[in-house]
Enzyme design. Structure first.
Site, PDB file in Angstrom:
ATOM      1  N   ARG A 124      -6.765  -0.595  13.004  1.00  0.00           N
ATOM      2  CA  ARG A 124      -5.480  -0.153  12.482  1.00  0.00           C
ATOM      3  C   ARG A 124      -5.710   0.934  11.447  1.00  0.00           C
ATOM      4  NH1 ARG A 124      -5.134  -1.537   7.232  1.00  0.00           N
ATOM      5  NH2 ARG A 124      -5.656  -3.631   6.464  1.00  0.00           N
ATOM      6  N   GLU A 146       0.833  -1.207   0.000  1.00  0.00           N
ATOM      7  CA  GLU A 146       0.000   0.000   0.000  1.00  0.00           C
ATOM      8  C   GLU A 146       0.868   1.258   0.000  1.00  0.00           C
ATOM      9  OE1 GLU A 146      -3.009   0.881  -0.296  1.00  0.00           O
ATOM     10  OE2 GLU A 146      -4.357  -0.761   0.260  1.00  0.00           O
ATOM     11  N   ASP A 148     -10.061   0.971  -4.509  1.00  0.00           N
ATOM     12  CA  ASP A 148      -9.131   0.953  -3.379  1.00  0.00           C
ATOM     13  C   ASP A 148      -8.457   2.328  -3.352  1.00  0.00           C
ATOM     14  OD1 ASP A 148      -7.086   0.259  -1.458  1.00  0.00           O
ATOM     15  OD2 ASP A 148      -7.318  -1.838  -2.027  1.00  0.00           O
ATOM     16  N   ASN A 200      -5.363   2.725   7.791  1.00  0.00           N
ATOM     17  CA  ASN A 200      -5.390   2.226   6.416  1.00  0.00           C
ATOM     18  C   ASN A 200      -4.823   3.307   5.493  1.00  0.00           C
ATOM     19  OD1 ASN A 200      -6.010  -0.042   4.744  1.00  0.00           O
ATOM     20  ND2 ASN A 200      -7.724   1.103   3.891  1.00  0.00           N
TER      21      ASN A 200
END
Length: 325
Positions: free
Chosen positions: A126, A22, A231, A128
């Site tokens: 968490r 990512e 995404d 992102n």
């Protein structure tokens, strides 16, 4: 309908085998690229002058989902990590937390919350994706940590914003998988993705105050490929978006009207996020979620890809840290 330009990538720039690659980010002054592997708790770095052979990594004891540069600080960068916002040394990987996301109450045992797993809310969440706005605020979305909640993602997610004075605000509650966020070139609108919705929504934005008119959002983009979800995305200097459609192997270029005008085909399905380095678009990917169904996708799963698309990316804003962390 506009003509759709086609690009095809057949092999990776670097076969990193990330669990969840990512956040590709161009360190422009150094001409280097950094990106994260959230699942395997790693940060990767590449000197783009030297190429793949210069690849190095930091092995961490927590996950990092997103990073940004800090205005006036060449030695460190800021990140959204497992527990909140932190600062990391570029050379050594040494880090410190500067603002935790969760309250003392959210650090208490709560019976697993909505997923029914994880002792505390802090434990099962968490960071992102994230981005910095024109006035130096760092927006980071937090979601259920799949490694903790065993894939049971709920709407416990929160979109946070770290102000330059290091105060933290909750900008949007009840999100599932907060992803790609950016602003129009005139900074009058903010784009935000909650991936399971399959859409990118455009909201009126006040750059001075950081206020978002969440009740006035309009659909900007819906993934046109069956089974795919938007995404991460990157914006180019023409105001167009390059959107990773997870589960499709495609990155789509979309104009300001939301029309697809280009398509990049990658040799693995689970593409996660594009990022510009000049006119070169780097694309991270994740481990294939259904290897038996899509065996072709496993060869280069988790790899880093690159294609020159002939247009430069929109300059990235830096976090304006107004107080010492």
């Amino acid at each position: 309908m506009p003509e759709v330009k086609q690009y095809k990538i057949t092999e990776p720039y670097l076969d990193t085998k990330c669990g969840l690659g990512e956040a590709p980010f161009w360190e422009e002054e150094r001409n280097s690229l950094r990106f994260s592997d959230i699942v395997n708790k790693k940060l990767h770095f590449i000197d783009l002058e030297k190429g793949p052979s210069s690849h190095k990594r930091f092995d961490l004891d927590f996950s990092v989902g997103t990073t940004a540069d800090i205005e006036g600080n060449d030695k460190e960068f800021i990140f959204g990590g497992k527990y909140g916002y932190g600062v990391m040394n570029r050379e050594t990987g040494e880090s410190r937390w500067v603002q935790k996301m969760w309250t003392d109450e959210e650090r208490k045992e709560d019976g697993g919350g909505k997923p029914g797993v994880g002792k505390t809310r802090e434990e099962r969440m968490r960071s992102n994706d994230g981005a910095v706005d024109i006035n130096g605020r760092y927006w980071v979305g937090a979601m259920n940590d799949p490694l903790v909640v065993e894939g049971n993602i709920t709407d416990e997610g929160v979109l946070f914003c770290l102000e330059p004075d290091l105060s933290i605000k909750r900008k949007k509650e009840s999100v599932s998988i907060p992803n790609g966020m950016s602003w129009t070139l005139d900074n009058k609108y903010m784009y935000f993705t909650d991936s399971p919705s399959g859409k990118i929504i455009k909201y009126p934005f006040d750059a001075t105050t950081g206020a978002v008119s969440w009740d006035k959002g309009v659909d900007f983009f819906t993934c046109p490929i069956e089974g795919g979800v938007p995404d991460g995305h990157a914006q180019d200097e023409e105001g167009c978006f390059w959107i990773a459609c997870f589960g499709t192997g495609k990155v789509l270029r979309v104009n300001t009207q939301g029309e697809v005008i280009a398509e990049i085909e990658c040799p693995t399905r689970c593409v996660t996020c594009p990022g510009f380095c000049g006119t070169k678009l780097f694309i991270t990917s994740a481990e294939e979620e259904a290897p038996k169904e899509y065996p072709w996708s496993t060869k280069y799963q988790g790899a880093l890809f690159m294609v020159d698309v002939g247009v430069r990316g929109c300059p990235l804003n830096k976090f304006k840290m107004a107080t010492k962390a």
